[in-house]
Design a protein around this motif. Sequence first.
Motif, mmCIF file in Angstrom:
data_model
loop_
_atom_site.group_PDB
_atom_site.id
_atom_site.type_symbol
_atom_site.label_atom_id
_atom_site.label_comp_id
_atom_site.label_asym_id
_atom_site.label_seq_id
_atom_site.Cartn_x
_atom_site.Cartn_y
_atom_site.Cartn_z
ATOM 1 N N ILE A 238 14.825 11.125 -9.488
ATOM 2 C CA ILE A 238 14.117 12.094 -10.578
ATOM 3 C C ILE A 238 13.493 11.296 -11.469
ATOM 4 O O ILE A 238 14.040 10.092 -11.844
ATOM 5 N N LEU A 239 12.322 11.809 -12.062
ATOM 6 C CA LEU A 239 11.480 11.252 -12.901
ATOM 7 C C LEU A 239 11.420 12.325 -14.166
ATOM 8 O O LEU A 239 10.655 12.967 -14.157
ATOM 9 N N PRO A 240 12.229 11.760 -15.265
ATOM 10 C CA PRO A 240 12.198 12.728 -16.315
ATOM 11 C C PRO A 240 10.798 12.608 -17.106
ATOM 12 O O PRO A 240 10.368 11.419 -17.317
ATOM 13 N N PHE A 241 10.569 13.708 -17.837
ATOM 14 C CA PHE A 241 9.517 13.814 -18.923
ATOM 15 C C PHE A 241 8.011 13.559 -18.446
ATOM 16 O O PHE A 241 7.314 13.732 -19.271
ATOM 17 N N LEU A 242 7.810 13.247 -17.141
ATOM 18 C CA LEU A 242 6.408 12.911 -16.807
ATOM 19 C C LEU A 242 5.412 14.183 -16.896
ATOM 20 O O LEU A 242 4.445 14.300 -17.390
ATOM 21 N N GLY A 243 6.119 15.024 -16.266
ATOM 22 C CA GLY A 243 5.510 16.380 -16.151
ATOM 23 C C GLY A 243 5.473 17.169 -17.700
ATOM 24 O O GLY A 243 4.731 18.116 -18.041
ATOM 25 N N LEU B 12 0.834 -1.280 0.039
ATOM 26 C CA LEU B 12 -0.040 -0.150 0.059
ATOM 27 C C LEU B 12 0.668 1.438 0.029
ATOM 28 O O LEU B 12 0.560 2.176 -0.635
ATOM 29 N N PRO B 13 1.790 1.246 0.803
ATOM 30 C CA PRO B 13 2.826 2.529 0.819
ATOM 31 C C PRO B 13 3.322 2.706 -0.731
ATOM 32 O O PRO B 13 3.311 3.797 -1.098
ATOM 33 N N ARG B 14 3.754 1.758 -1.365
ATOM 34 C CA ARG B 14 4.487 1.948 -2.454
ATOM 35 C C ARG B 14 3.410 2.561 -3.443
ATOM 36 O O ARG B 14 3.838 3.390 -4.265
ATOM 37 N N THR B 15 2.161 2.023 -3.620
ATOM 38 C CA THR B 15 1.244 2.167 -4.416
ATOM 39 C C THR B 15 0.929 3.627 -4.375
ATOM 40 O O THR B 15 0.590 4.521 -5.242
ATOM 41 N N ALA B 16 0.880 3.993 -3.091
ATOM 42 C CA ALA B 16 0.279 5.332 -2.615
ATOM 43 C C ALA B 16 1.485 6.172 -3.259
ATOM 44 O O ALA B 16 1.193 7.614 -3.617
ATOM 45 N N ALA B 17 2.705 5.987 -3.035
ATOM 46 C CA ALA B 17 3.663 6.692 -3.374
ATOM 47 C C ALA B 17 4.007 6.996 -4.958
ATOM 48 O O ALA B 17 4.161 8.118 -5.341
ATOM 49 N N ILE B 18 3.542 6.046 -5.641
ATOM 50 C CA ILE B 18 3.432 6.203 -6.977
ATOM 51 C C ILE B 18 2.578 7.362 -7.507
ATOM 52 O O ILE B 18 2.686 7.935 -8.496
ATOM 53 N N ILE B 19 1.308 7.029 -6.842
ATOM 54 C CA ILE B 19 0.336 8.097 -7.212
ATOM 55 C C ILE B 19 0.508 9.317 -6.894
ATOM 56 O O ILE B 19 0.310 10.096 -7.715
ATOM 57 N N LEU B 20 0.981 9.560 -5.669
ATOM 58 C CA LEU B 20 1.323 10.872 -5.372
ATOM 59 C C LEU B 20 2.589 11.376 -6.034
ATOM 60 O O LEU B 20 2.316 12.661 -6.321
ATOM 61 N N THR B 21 3.391 10.871 -6.370
ATOM 62 C CA THR B 21 4.391 11.264 -7.228
ATOM 63 C C THR B 21 3.937 11.501 -8.791
ATOM 64 O O THR B 21 4.177 12.724 -9.268
ATOM 65 N N GLY B 22 3.105 10.772 -9.380
ATOM 66 C CA GLY B 22 2.712 10.885 -10.479
ATOM 67 C C GLY B 22 1.805 12.084 -10.560
ATOM 68 O O GLY B 22 1.903 12.804 -11.411
ATOM 69 N N ILE B 23 1.053 12.212 -9.581
ATOM 70 C CA ILE B 23 0.223 13.574 -9.706
ATOM 71 C C ILE B 23 1.052 14.800 -9.555
ATOM 72 O O ILE B 23 0.889 15.644 -9.926
ATOM 73 N N SER B 24 2.071 14.985 -8.529
ATOM 74 C CA SER B 24 2.701 15.857 -8.074
ATOM 75 C C SER B 24 3.564 16.225 -9.277
ATOM 76 O O SER B 24 3.754 17.646 -9.664
ATOM 77 N N MET B 25 4.305 15.302 -9.953
ATOM 78 C CA MET B 25 4.961 15.873 -11.234
ATOM 79 C C MET B 25 4.329 16.221 -12.381
ATOM 80 O O MET B 25 4.679 16.982 -12.989
ATOM 81 N N ALA B 26 3.256 15.638 -12.729
ATOM 82 C CA ALA B 26 2.418 16.250 -13.688
ATOM 83 C C ALA B 26 1.861 17.310 -13.522
ATOM 84 O O ALA B 26 1.637 18.303 -14.500
ATOM 85 N N ILE B 27 1.457 17.765 -12.490
ATOM 86 C CA ILE B 27 0.697 19.213 -12.001
ATOM 87 C C ILE B 27 1.838 19.899 -12.051
ATOM 88 O O ILE B 27 1.794 21.132 -12.627
ATOM 89 N N SER B 28 3.100 19.697 -11.610
ATOM 90 C CA SER B 28 4.215 20.630 -11.632
ATOM 91 C C SER B 28 4.618 20.932 -13.294
ATOM 92 O O SER B 28 4.901 22.174 -13.296
ATOM 93 N N GLY B 29 4.419 19.897 -14.096
ATOM 94 C CA GLY B 29 4.737 19.991 -15.304
ATOM 95 C C GLY B 29 3.800 21.156 -16.185
ATOM 96 O O GLY B 29 4.140 22.053 -16.741
#
Length: 316
Positions: free
Chosen positions: A240-245, A46-63
């Motif tokens: 670092i997660l490139p290109f997502l945003g 559950l922590p891993r899945t939550a971390a993935i979702i929160l990271t994806g949300i934050s980087m997309a919105i930052s982009g």
Amino acid sequence: MVKHHKYYLYTIVILLALSGVSIMIGVGDLSIDNPKAVELLLLSRLPRTAAIILTGISMAISGVIMQLLVRNRFVEPSTTGTTEAAMIGLLIVAIWLPSLPIIGKMAVAASCAVMGLLGFFQLTKNIPPEQPLLIPLVGLIYGGILGAIGTYVAIVYNLLQYLGIWITGDFSGILAGRYEFLWIAGGLALLCYWVADQFSVAGLGKSMSNSLGLNYSQVMIIGIGTVAINSSLVVVTVGILPFLGLVVPNVVSRIMGDNLRETLPVVAGLGAIFLLISDIIGRLIRYPYEIPAATVFGVVGALVFLRIIFARHSHA
């Protein structure tokens, strides 16, 4: 908003389905017969899945925020030197402040990210608007210089191994107690939705924003602060997660248009979806070993980035 309700529904359904798949994938046994299944679920899956979702949300919105503030669809934190500046902040902590708590590390990284972002704005403010491709090129060069400085410092202080961890976004080390600061990114996502209309107006430029009665400087501070905090949170937690945003906002814009208040929920959800897919592929392609999600998405993201550039150029 009603005309886009199907996209909201698709996003929610796909996100829930992929979350379930992510939770079930792993070497550990989650069957009812395993007495430690609940512990495994709560401490790791559950922590891993939550971390993935929160990271994806934050980087997309930052982009999408970066693209509005710079008024260019070819930028995001990893193409403006923001993530590299945050990485330098972590090197400063590792060298001179190793005992600093995680919140202190995040603060130093965020401060360096703000300085890096302001440096990018300074470099690009005189670029002619009729040459939009120069902005991401300058950002890539700028980020490359900051990355080279970070690499040199890491070599000098024998921290190259730590640098490698921060460069590659990987969720394999996420456990309960090691990702919770990413919930701050979730709170910032709600803040961005609340001021979405102001970001849209700011995207028209400073003079137009001021003529419409918008406090342009205040919106810029909110935007820069959000991007810097999100970038530092992600770098500190997963790397670092490139290109997502870059990819997600452009995909959503082509499908739904440019009304930020309507598209922002889908931008956030699609960022989480793309990152979940990348992580699932990375966990399955060499099972039981893993390929970092950043590596998987980096390949796809680079191809999409080039496709966007050439598509825009062919229609110029």
